[in-house]
Design an enzyme around this catalytic site. Sequence first.
Site, PDB file in Angstrom:
ATOM      1  N   SER A   1       0.810  -1.225   0.000  1.00 34.43           N
ATOM      2  CA  SER A   1       0.000   0.000   0.000  1.00 34.43           C
ATOM      3  C   SER A   1       0.842   1.272   0.000  1.00 34.43           C
ATOM      4  CB  SER A   1      -0.958   0.000   1.198  1.00 34.43           C
ATOM      5  OG  SER A   1      -0.235  -0.033   2.408  1.00 34.43           O
TER       6      SER A   1
ATOM      7  N   ASP B   1       1.857   0.522   8.001  1.00 38.46           N
ATOM      8  CA  ASP B   1       3.086  -0.200   7.680  1.00 38.46           C
ATOM      9  C   ASP B   1       3.645   0.151   6.310  1.00 38.46           C
ATOM     10  OD1 ASP B   1       1.315  -1.540   5.957  1.00 38.46           O
ATOM     11  OD2 ASP B   1       2.269  -3.462   6.301  1.00 38.46           O
TER      12      ASP B   1
ATOM     13  N   ASP C   1       5.935  -2.175   3.317  1.00 37.27           N
ATOM     14  CA  ASP C   1       6.468  -3.475   2.923  1.00 37.27           C
ATOM     15  C   ASP C   1       7.670  -3.235   2.021  1.00 37.27           C
ATOM     16  OD1 ASP C   1       4.263  -5.110   4.079  1.00 37.27           O
ATOM     17  OD2 ASP C   1       3.081  -4.018   2.612  1.00 37.27           O
TER      18      ASP C   1
ATOM     19  N   ASP D   1       7.413  -4.674   7.118  1.00 40.45           N
ATOM     20  CA  ASP D   1       7.479  -6.088   6.771  1.00 40.45           C
ATOM     21  C   ASP D   1       8.535  -6.278   5.704  1.00 40.45           C
ATOM     22  OD1 ASP D   1       5.499  -6.954   8.524  1.00 40.45           O
ATOM     23  OD2 ASP D   1       3.896  -6.651   7.072  1.00 40.45           O
TER      24      ASP D   1
END
Length: 166
Positions: free
Chosen positions: A55, A71, A73, A129
């Site tokens: 995202s 978050d 990634d 992540d």
Amino acid sequence: MANTHSLFQNFCSNITLSQTKNNSLKTSRNALRSDIKSWFSDKGKKQPSFCWQGSFSMKTVVNPLSGGEYDLDDGVYLQGYEDIEMADWPSPATVHSWVKDAVKDRPKSDPIDKDTCVRVTYSAGYHIDLPIYIIKDDIAYLAHKTKDWIESDPKAFRSWFIDMVT
């Protein structure tokens, strides 16, 4: 007819990450990349490459209204395995341990070793992540701890998404 433009602008400002939060995510991402590069260098391994995904890269990340985490990634792409048979690749658990060891000193809490990634959580209310990939024959394979190396191409998904939005 009611003019809802100001209501919509207020809603957008509430769910959009602030520039400060954006900058914090990028700074943390860059620090993790540096840690991973240093660890791989210290161990005599080829430097991985990186590609942010999800995202944040598609500009769809939202500021959680109820205090939840947001978050970023960041894919870790291992190098030097293109000409090696998959059966001879290190196991997903092994490469997860490499990345976890590389970033263990960055946050206050230990990184979380999930099936699909290593998660680094920050006290500021976000996490990063780190999914791990190897590319062979133009196919991206994700290191999945319970399913072994599985086809997964976040770059292709991002391209598809951007095409659909455009």
